[in-house]
Scaffold this motif. Structure first.
Motif, PDB file in Angstrom:
ATOM      1  N   LYS A  19       0.661  -1.304   0.034  1.00 53.11           N
ATOM      2  CA  LYS A  19       0.179  -0.163   0.043  1.00 53.11           C
ATOM      3  C   LYS A  19       0.661   1.512  -0.070  1.00 53.11           C
ATOM      4  N   ILE A  20       2.199   1.406   0.650  1.00 50.45           N
ATOM      5  CA  ILE A  20       2.968   2.435   0.334  1.00 50.45           C
ATOM      6  C   ILE A  20       3.484   2.511  -1.452  1.00 50.45           C
ATOM      7  N   PRO A  21       3.006   4.293  -1.101  1.00 47.07           N
ATOM      8  CA  PRO A  21       2.897   4.149  -2.577  1.00 47.07           C
ATOM      9  C   PRO A  21       4.804   4.201  -3.519  1.00 47.07           C
ATOM     10  N   ARG A  22       4.304   3.618  -4.321  1.00 48.26           N
ATOM     11  CA  ARG A  22       6.317   3.895  -5.015  1.00 48.26           C
ATOM     12  C   ARG A  22       6.710   5.491  -5.857  1.00 48.26           C
ATOM     13  N   ARG A  24       8.376   7.938  -8.257  1.00 53.41           N
ATOM     14  CA  ARG A  24       9.256   8.265  -9.714  1.00 53.41           C
ATOM     15  C   ARG A  24      10.382   8.634 -10.373  1.00 53.41           C
TER      16      ARG A  24
END
Length: 317
Positions: A19-22, A24
Motif C-alpha cells: 500500500k506504500i506508494p512508489r 518515480r
C-alpha cells in the motif's frame, strides 16, 4: 536517547508494504555528498593547485551505459575553490583509481603512466608472438639472459654482504679515533713550539730595543769565575785617573813650575831712597820669603780643586 538508536522498528499487525506508494525518480538523479579530492590536481581555468584530501561538497550521479563486471561507475562534480569552475572525475574500478574528465589535470601520476606503458608494451609483445614463432624464441632467449644476469648480481651482493659481515667495525672506528688523537696531539705540540719561538723572538727584539735606547754604552760584564788580583784593580784605577788628570791639566794648566808661581806674586813699587837701599834689600828678601807661604797655599788650593773635579768625574761615571 536510547530509543532513537534502536535497530528494530515496530510494525503493526495490519501493515501492508504494497500500500506504500512508489516514488518515480529519474535514473540519472544527483545526490549531494561530502568527499575529499582523490588526487593532486590543477585547475585548467585559473591554475589553482588542489591537493589530495581537500574536502568538497560534491554532486554524485551514476554514469549511464557504463559498468565494469556489473559494478556501476559514479561521476562527481566539484568546483574550484578560487574561480568556481566545474571539475568532474569518475571512478575507475578496473584500475582501482579515479579518472579525470573535465576542468583539471592530474599531477604526480608518473607511477600510473609507467604502469600504462608497461601494459601497452606487454600487449604489443603478445601480438607479435602470436603470428611469429621466431620472435617467441628470441624473446625467451633475452629473458633467460636477463635472468642469469640478475642471479649473478644477486650472488655478488650476497658475497659482498658476507665480506662486510666479517669486518670488525668497532676496531676500525677505534683505530680511526687513535689516528685522529695522534694527529691532534702532534698539531698541538707544533703550535706550542711555534708559540715558544715567537715569544723568544719577541723577547730578543725587546732587549735589542732597550739596549739601543740607553744613552750610555753598556759596560762589559766581567767573568765572575775568573780570578782577579788586588794589584789589577789598583792598576785599573791609576790608569783610569791618568786621562782625567791630563784633561784637567790641559784645561786649568799646571802650577808646579817656579816661573808660574812667581807670576802669582805682585811686587809693590816704592820710591828709590839711597838711605834705605840696604833696608830694601832686606825687605825684598823678607817679602820673597813671606810670599812663599801664599804660593804654597795657592798650589794647595788648586790641588784640592783638581781632586774635587776628579771626584765629580768619578761619580758621574
Amino acid at each position: 536517547m536510547a530509543e532513537r538508536k534502536v535497530l528494530n522498528k515496530y510494525y503493526p499487525p495490519d501493515f501492508d508494504p504494497a500500500k506504500i506508494p512508489r516514488l518515480r525518480l529519474p535514473k540519472d538523479r544527483q545526490y549531494v555528498v561530502r568527499l575529499m579530492a582523490p588526487c593532486h590536481m590543477r585547475c585548467r581555468t585559473c591554475g589553482e593547485y588542489i591537493y589530495k584530501g581537500r574536502k568538497f561538497n560534491a554532486r554524485k550521479e551514476t554514469v549511464q551505459d557504463e559498468s565494469y563486471l556489473g559494478l556501476p561507475i559514479f561521476r562527481f562534480y566539484i568546483k574550484c575553490p578560487r574561480c568556481l569552475a566545474e571539475i568532474t572525475f569518475k571512478t575507475d574500478p578496473q584500475n582501482t583509481d579515479y579518472a579525470m574528465e573535465h576542468g583539471a589535470t592530474r599531477n604526480f601520476q608518473a607511477q600510473k603512466l609507467l604502469e600504462e606503458e608497461e601494459k601497452r608494451m606487454q600487449k604489443e609483445r603478445e601480438e607479435e608472438e602470436l603470428n611469429n614463432p621466431m620472435k617467441v624464441l628470441e624473446n625467451r632467449t633475452k629473458d633467460s639472459k636477463l635472468e642469469m644476469e640478475v642471479l649473478e648480481n644477486l650472488q655478488e651482493l650476497k658475497e659482498l654482504n658476507q665480506r662486510q659481515a666479517n669486518v670488525d667495525f668497532e676496531a676500525m672506528l677505534k683505530q680511526h679515533r687513535e689516528v685522529e688523537e695522534k694527529q691532534r696531539r702532534k698539531e698541538q705540540e707544533e703550535d706550542e713550539q711555534e708559540m715558544k719561538a715567537m715569544l723568544e723572538q719577541a723577547q730578543n727584539c725587546r732587549l735589542l730595543v732597550d739596549s739601543d735606547s740607553d744613552e750610555e754604552p753598556t759596560k762589559h760584564c766581567p767573568n765572575p769565575t775568573a780570578q782577579t788580583k788586588p794589584r789589577d784593580t789598583l792598576q785599573e784605577d791609576t790608569q783610569s785617573k791618568r786621562p782625567r788628570m791630563e784633561s784637567w791639566g790641559r784645561s786649568a794648566g799646571r802650577l808646579s813650575t817656579k816661573a808660574q808661581l812667581a807670576a802669582l806674586v805682585a811686587r809693590r813699587k816704592e820710591k828709590a831712597d839711597p838711605a834705605l837701599d840696604q833696608g830694601m834689600e832686606t825687605r825684598g828678601t823678607t817679602a820673597t820669603t813671606s810670599s812663599l807661604p801664599a804660593a804654597a797655599a795657592a798650589t794647595s788650593s788648586l790641588g784640592l780643586l783638581g781632586a774635587y773635579w776628579d771626584s765629580e768625574d768619578s761619580t758621574s761615571d
